[in-house]
Scaffold this motif. Structure first.
Motif, PDB file in Angstrom:
ATOM      1  N   GLU A 215       0.842  -1.196   0.000  1.00  0.00           N
ATOM      2  CA  GLU A 215       0.000   0.000   0.000  1.00  0.00           C
ATOM      3  C   GLU A 215       0.882   1.253   0.000  1.00  0.00           C
ATOM      4  N   MET A 216       0.596   2.157  -0.952  1.00  0.00           N
ATOM      5  CA  MET A 216       1.420   3.353  -1.072  1.00  0.00           C
ATOM      6  C   MET A 216       0.633   4.444  -1.796  1.00  0.00           C
ATOM      7  N   ASP A 217       0.772   5.669  -1.318  1.00  0.00           N
ATOM      8  CA  ASP A 217       0.155   6.832  -1.962  1.00  0.00           C
ATOM      9  C   ASP A 217       1.170   7.968  -1.912  1.00  0.00           C
ATOM     10  N   LEU A 218       1.942   8.113  -2.988  1.00  0.00           N
ATOM     11  CA  LEU A 218       3.018   9.104  -3.014  1.00  0.00           C
ATOM     12  C   LEU A 218       2.495  10.518  -2.834  1.00  0.00           C
ATOM     13  N   GLY A 219       1.279  10.753  -3.258  1.00  0.00           N
ATOM     14  CA  GLY A 219       0.726  12.095  -3.147  1.00  0.00           C
ATOM     15  C   GLY A 219       0.453  12.537  -1.728  1.00  0.00           C
ATOM     16  N   SER A 220       0.335  11.602  -0.797  1.00  0.00           N
ATOM     17  CA  SER A 220       0.012  11.956   0.598  1.00  0.00           C
ATOM     18  C   SER A 220       1.178  11.744   1.557  1.00  0.00           C
ATOM     19  N   VAL A 221       2.382  11.553   1.022  1.00  0.00           N
ATOM     20  CA  VAL A 221       3.543  11.297   1.876  1.00  0.00           C
ATOM     21  C   VAL A 221       3.984  12.584   2.565  1.00  0.00           C
ATOM     22  N   ASN A 222       4.166  12.505   3.865  1.00  0.00           N
ATOM     23  CA  ASN A 222       4.748  13.603   4.636  1.00  0.00           C
ATOM     24  C   ASN A 222       6.258  13.373   4.686  1.00  0.00           C
ATOM     25  N   TRP A 223       6.967  13.953   3.697  1.00  0.00           N
ATOM     26  CA  TRP A 223       8.388  13.633   3.541  1.00  0.00           C
ATOM     27  C   TRP A 223       9.232  14.090   4.721  1.00  0.00           C
ATOM     28  N   GLY A 224       8.882  15.220   5.307  1.00  0.00           N
ATOM     29  CA  GLY A 224       9.660  15.695   6.449  1.00  0.00           C
ATOM     30  C   GLY A 224       9.593  14.741   7.624  1.00  0.00           C
ATOM     31  N   LEU A 225       8.369  14.332   7.991  1.00  0.00           N
ATOM     32  CA  LEU A 225       8.192  13.390   9.097  1.00  0.00           C
ATOM     33  C   LEU A 225       8.812  12.042   8.766  1.00  0.00           C
ATOM     34  N   TYR A 226       8.643  11.605   7.530  1.00  0.00           N
ATOM     35  CA  TYR A 226       9.177  10.312   7.096  1.00  0.00           C
ATOM     36  C   TYR A 226      10.699  10.265   7.231  1.00  0.00           C
ATOM     37  N   LEU A 227      11.390  11.242   6.649  1.00  0.00           N
ATOM     38  CA  LEU A 227      12.850  11.236   6.665  1.00  0.00           C
ATOM     39  C   LEU A 227      13.399  11.455   8.069  1.00  0.00           C
ATOM     40  N   ASN A 228      12.781  12.353   8.827  1.00  0.00           N
ATOM     41  CA  ASN A 228      13.265  12.591  10.189  1.00  0.00           C
ATOM     42  C   ASN A 228      13.103  11.355  11.071  1.00  0.00           C
ATOM     43  N   THR A 229      11.980  10.631  10.882  1.00  0.00           N
ATOM     44  CA  THR A 229      11.758   9.419  11.679  1.00  0.00           C
ATOM     45  C   THR A 229      12.781   8.341  11.333  1.00  0.00           C
ATOM     46  N   LEU A 230      13.016   8.117  10.041  1.00  0.00           N
ATOM     47  CA  LEU A 230      14.018   7.134   9.631  1.00  0.00           C
ATOM     48  C   LEU A 230      15.403   7.530  10.117  1.00  0.00           C
ATOM     49  N   PHE A 231      15.740   8.787   9.923  1.00  0.00           N
ATOM     50  CA  PHE A 231      17.078   9.263  10.281  1.00  0.00           C
ATOM     51  C   PHE A 231      17.308   9.159  11.780  1.00  0.00           C
ATOM     52  N   TRP A 232      16.296   9.569  12.554  1.00  0.00           N
ATOM     53  CA  TRP A 232      16.447   9.517  14.003  1.00  0.00           C
ATOM     54  C   TRP A 232      16.620   8.089  14.508  1.00  0.00           C
ATOM     55  N   ASN A 233      15.925   7.148  13.894  1.00  0.00           N
ATOM     56  CA  ASN A 233      15.976   5.763  14.363  1.00  0.00           C
ATOM     57  C   ASN A 233      17.200   4.994  13.886  1.00  0.00           C
ATOM     58  N   LEU A 234      17.975   5.550  12.959  1.00  0.00           N
ATOM     59  CA  LEU A 234      19.117   4.815  12.408  1.00  0.00           C
ATOM     60  C   LEU A 234      20.431   5.570  12.515  1.00  0.00           C
ATOM     61  N   ASN A 235      20.493   6.601  13.344  1.00  0.00           N
ATOM     62  CA  ASN A 235      21.775   7.296  13.491  1.00  0.00           C
ATOM     63  C   ASN A 235      22.336   7.120  14.902  1.00  0.00           C
ATOM     64  N   TYR A 236      23.361   7.883  15.218  1.00  0.00           N
ATOM     65  CA  TYR A 236      24.048   7.856  16.510  1.00  0.00           C
ATOM     66  C   TYR A 236      24.953   6.634  16.691  1.00  0.00           C
ATOM     67  N   TRP A 237      25.375   6.009  15.590  1.00  0.00           N
ATOM     68  CA  TRP A 237      26.325   4.903  15.719  1.00  0.00           C
ATOM     69  C   TRP A 237      27.662   5.382  16.280  1.00  0.00           C
ATOM     70  N   ASP A 238      28.011   6.621  16.006  1.00  0.00           N
ATOM     71  CA  ASP A 238      29.303   7.137  16.455  1.00  0.00           C
ATOM     72  C   ASP A 238      29.309   7.502  17.932  1.00  0.00           C
ATOM     73  N   SER A 239      28.149   7.542  18.581  1.00  0.00           N
ATOM     74  CA  SER A 239      28.101   7.962  19.982  1.00  0.00           C
ATOM     75  C   SER A 239      28.914   7.051  20.889  1.00  0.00           C
ATOM     76  N   ILE A 240      28.999   5.789  20.526  1.00  0.00           N
ATOM     77  CA  ILE A 240      29.741   4.855  21.380  1.00  0.00           C
ATOM     78  C   ILE A 240      31.220   5.195  21.415  1.00  0.00           C
ATOM     79  N   SER A 241      31.707   5.948  20.430  1.00  0.00           N
ATOM     80  CA  SER A 241      33.135   6.300  20.397  1.00  0.00           C
ATOM     81  C   SER A 241      33.542   7.149  21.587  1.00  0.00           C
ATOM     82  N   THR A 242      32.604   7.894  22.182  1.00  0.00           N
ATOM     83  CA  THR A 242      32.956   8.735  23.321  1.00  0.00           C
ATOM     84  C   THR A 242      33.229   7.913  24.577  1.00  0.00           C
ATOM     85  N   LEU A 243      32.939   6.599  24.502  1.00  0.00           N
ATOM     86  CA  LEU A 243      33.201   5.697  25.632  1.00  0.00           C
ATOM     87  C   LEU A 243      34.370   4.761  25.353  1.00  0.00           C
TER      88      LEU A 243
END
Length: 493
Positions: A215-243
């Motif tokens: 199921e997909m409807d490109l016309g109703s995609v909230n790109w800002g929320l979509y990208l921010n949610t993906l980005f937030w959930n898959l970043n911060y891998w480098d944070s462990i370096s501070t330990l």
């Protein structure tokens, strides 16, 4: 802790040959002979390190519901796969290489300082610390969002404010008691948080209708929320370096832990997305924070609903604990490098950075008024700024010091390394461009504060109003003159 005056150290370092700066030996951490650091505190071993990374990045699928709300099931599933490929893997690889090259507290601050100098190293530390504190302000909000259905009084007003304060104080105290405690608590919380999703997925199998995935409807995609949610959930891998300075034998343990955590994080997202979006009809408006617990009620009943809610609450506590650890040890590492006053390098009797913990907790309380979407957007913007500096430092050190000791090295030459970071760099541009004017303005103002703060601290050190020192246990970093001299070394492609 042995400390040396920063002015004397910087003067002496200019006369040392390049090899003394880059091909350094971190004997106490690289040899892996000792399980305890210089303060008699046990080092973090493999299993706790995996779950510390897991909680730095993820903590489970709590909070990924908005990806379905923004774009539907197909784009949500594909998005997590693609983002893991073009963002998480490159960031984890860079963290493994640079973290083993500079296995000390401070992590990415040290990488940028070694490549671009102390001014930009400080900006890296400022942006990433702010991003981390903003991120940590999110977890009490998420915790209360999950439990307010059972305790409506926690939805707003004074009870919610008091609950945030109590949670912050309790979890701050746990950080004060020691990183090894935080690590093993993360293991317990991680297992407890993932188990109900495993059970829910098994219950969902008989009801799965694969057509719902498409199921997909490109016309109703909230790109800002979509990208921010993906980005937030898959970043911060480098944070462990501070330990890294607290890890047992980091040159072997850190790369392996990152690879195991990558599988755990991505699998922990895709499994519930794939099973839940196909098991019940998708109404995108319902997919917001806490919706997995509603799905659990439909599929398994009240017992599974309660388990998911409990797991969500505890998972957010795990996120809080690990984020505060990385933020506070980053401040300690910056102080050990002379970027912050010496009192930030003082440790408690448990070996923890007391001042860094208190500063991070104070920042969380100040920012806890922000909404979920504002927190994600603001932290992503600042995080992107820090990642730009990180990518530049990674490539510059590859070019100027190709023969420096790298216990783990990404199996790519300089050109391959540049090609690897192009997709995540483009993603950074998109995420920053999609930020609202309010988020962009606040983030830019925060970065300007960093540009002013660093020269002010240099002035304070010059006037000797506060003491700044560099730990004698740390090697000297290369300066720009040495980097220029090393340009004659042939590049390895």
């Amino acid at each position: 802790m042995k400390l040396r005056n920063t002015a004397i150290t910087r003067a002496n370092s200019a006369s040392l040959p390049m090899e003394d700066h880059v091909a350094v030996k971190y004997n106490s951490v690289n040899e892996g002979e000792e399980r305890k650091g210089g303060h008699g505190i046990p080092k973090v071993s493999m299993v706790p390190l995996i779950f510390l990374i897991f909680y730095e990045v993820s903590g489970g699928p709590f909070g990924i519901e908005d990806s379905v709300k923004a774009a539907g099931p197909l784009l949500a599933i594909v998005g997590f796969l693609l983002f893991a490929l073009i963002w998480s893997i490159p960031e984890a690889l860079i963290t493994a290489e640079m973290g083993t090259m500079f296995p000390e507290n401070g992590g990415y601050v040290v990488w940028v300082s070694s490549a671009l100098g102390p001014f930009w190293g400080f900006q890296q530390g400022w942006a990433k610390w702010l991003s981390g504190v903003i991120d940590n302000a999110l977890y009490p909000v998420l915790f209360l969002d999950y439990v307010k259905s059972s305790v409506p009084a926690l939805g707003s007003g004074l009870p919610r404010t008091v609950a945030v304060l109590i949670l912050t104080v309790a979890l701050t105290y746990m950080n004060y008691r020691g990183l090894t405690i935080v690590g093993w608590v993360a293991v317990f919380l991680g297992v407890f948080s993932l188990l109900p999703f495993l059970v829910m997925g098994l219950i969902a199998i008989p009801q799965i209708e694969p057509s719902r995935w498409f199921e997909m409807d490109l016309g109703s995609v909230n790109w800002g929320l979509y990208l921010n949610t993906l980005f937030w959930n898959l970043n911060y891998w480098d944070s462990i370096s501070t330990l890294a300075g607290e890890v047992e034998n980091p040159k072997r343990t850190l790369p392996r832990a990152l690879s195991y955590a990558l599988v755990l994080v991505v699998g922990g997202y895709l499994y519930p997305l794939i099973t839940c979006t196909a098991a019940i009809p998708v109404v995108r408006e319902h997919w917001s924070d806490g919706y997995f617990s509603d799905i659990a009620r439909v599929l398994g009943g009240i017992w599974l609903h309660s388990w998911i809610q409990g797991a969500a609450a505890l998972s957010n506590m795990g996120n809080f604990l690990t984020e505060m650890s990385s933020d506070s040890y980053q401040l300690l590492g910056m102080a050990e490098r002379g970027m912050l006053p010496e009192f930030f390098a003082k440790r408690s009797r448990y070996g923890t950075p007391l001042i860094g913990i208190l500063f991070s907790a104070f920042g969380v309380i100040l920012l806890s008024w922000m909404s979920f979407q504002e927190i994600i957007a603001a932290e992503n913007y600042l995080y992107c700024f820090g990642m730009i500096l990180e990518f530049i430092a990674f490539i510059k050190l590859r070019m100027t010091h190709p023969n420096a000791s790298r216990p783990y090295k990404i199996p790519l030459g300089t050109i391959g390394a540049v090609l690897m970071i192009i997709p995540p760099a483009l993603l950074i541009v998109v995420v920053m461009a999609l930020a609202s004017f309010k988020v962009m303005a606040v983030s830019i103002m925060a970065m300007i504060v960093g540009f002013v703060l660093q020269p002010c601290l240099v002035y304070v050190e010059k006037k000797r109003w506060l003491r700044f020192s560099i730990s004698a246990d740390l090697p000297d970093l290369p300066d720009s003159q040495e980097a220029a001299e090393d340009d004659t070394v042939p590049l390895v492609f």
